[in-house]
Design a protein around this motif. Structure first.
Motif, PDB file in Angstrom:
ATOM      1  N   PHE A  27       0.799  -1.042  -0.081  1.00 54.11           N
ATOM      2  CA  PHE A  27      -0.115   0.103  -0.046  1.00 54.11           C
ATOM      3  C   PHE A  27       0.741   1.262  -0.183  1.00 54.11           C
ATOM      4  O   PHE A  27       2.112   1.056   0.146  1.00 54.11           O
ATOM      5  N   ASP A  28       0.436   2.559  -0.088  1.00 50.71           N
ATOM      6  CA  ASP A  28       1.099   3.534  -0.164  1.00 50.71           C
ATOM      7  C   ASP A  28       1.978   3.732   0.923  1.00 50.71           C
ATOM      8  O   ASP A  28       3.042   3.757   1.028  1.00 50.71           O
ATOM      9  N   CYS A  29       1.336   3.495   2.037  1.00 49.39           N
ATOM     10  CA  CYS A  29       1.984   3.653   3.526  1.00 49.39           C
ATOM     11  C   CYS A  29       1.746   2.447   4.414  1.00 49.39           C
ATOM     12  O   CYS A  29       1.681   2.682   5.777  1.00 49.39           O
ATOM     13  N   ALA A  30       1.775   1.433   3.983  1.00 46.93           N
ATOM     14  CA  ALA A  30       1.969  -0.024   4.423  1.00 46.93           C
ATOM     15  C   ALA A  30       2.113  -1.085   3.723  1.00 46.93           C
ATOM     16  O   ALA A  30       2.305  -1.008   2.456  1.00 46.93           O
ATOM     17  N   GLN A  31       2.156  -2.150   4.407  1.00 48.68           N
ATOM     18  CA  GLN A  31       2.282  -3.669   3.950  1.00 48.68           C
ATOM     19  C   GLN A  31       1.393  -4.423   4.403  1.00 48.68           C
ATOM     20  O   GLN A  31       1.065  -4.378   5.551  1.00 48.68           O
TER      21      GLN A  31
END
Length: 138
Positions: free
Chosen positions: A53-57
């Motif tokens: 994700f943009d600011c996650a996994q």
């Protein structure tokens, strides 16, 4: 002369076959399935599913198998990320997550359910065979 023509045509046929197959997805059984959309990239394999994700996994450590209606539910983790370096004394937390989705043809809606509703990402739409458009915040 005919031998040279045969060799040239054989090489041309082989190169054509290689070039036409390079951009095609591998649809063989067991091949990873790639799904993507705005702010998400997902790779499903027979062993696990990974998310960027943009600011996650995220990760689901078992295979995800939709039911006959295209519905899927799987337990995994969601790891929020932030820009900048990661401090040794403040590693990212792997949050328990439920991944719920529905597949209709080559389209999937995906919801990620977290215990902390303030960190819950928005509903996502993915397309089979497309690379995600992810902009990492790191």
């Amino acid at each position: 002369m005919k031998r040279i023509q045969f060799v040239v045509l054989t090489i041309a046929a082989l190169l054509f076959g290689i070039c036409t197959s390079l951009g095609q997805a591998d649809n063989s059984p067991g091949a990873p399935q790639v799904w993507g959309g705005a702010s998400v990239s997902m790779v499903m394999s027979s062993e696990n599913t990974t998310f960027e994700f943009d600011c996650a996994q995220g990760v689901v450590v078992s295979p995800i198998k939709p039911d006959a209606n295209g519905n899927l539910t799987a337990m995994g983790t969601y790891t929020p990320q932030r820009g900048g370096p990661v401090k040794k004394d403040s590693p990212p937390d792997d949050l328990p997550a439920t991944y719920k989705g529905t597949i209709h043809g080559n389209s999937m809606t995906l919801e990620i359910l977290l215990a902390d509703k303030a960190q819950q990402p928005p509903l996502l739409t993915l397309k089979r065979g497309e690379a995600g458009r992810v902009t990492k915040c790191r």
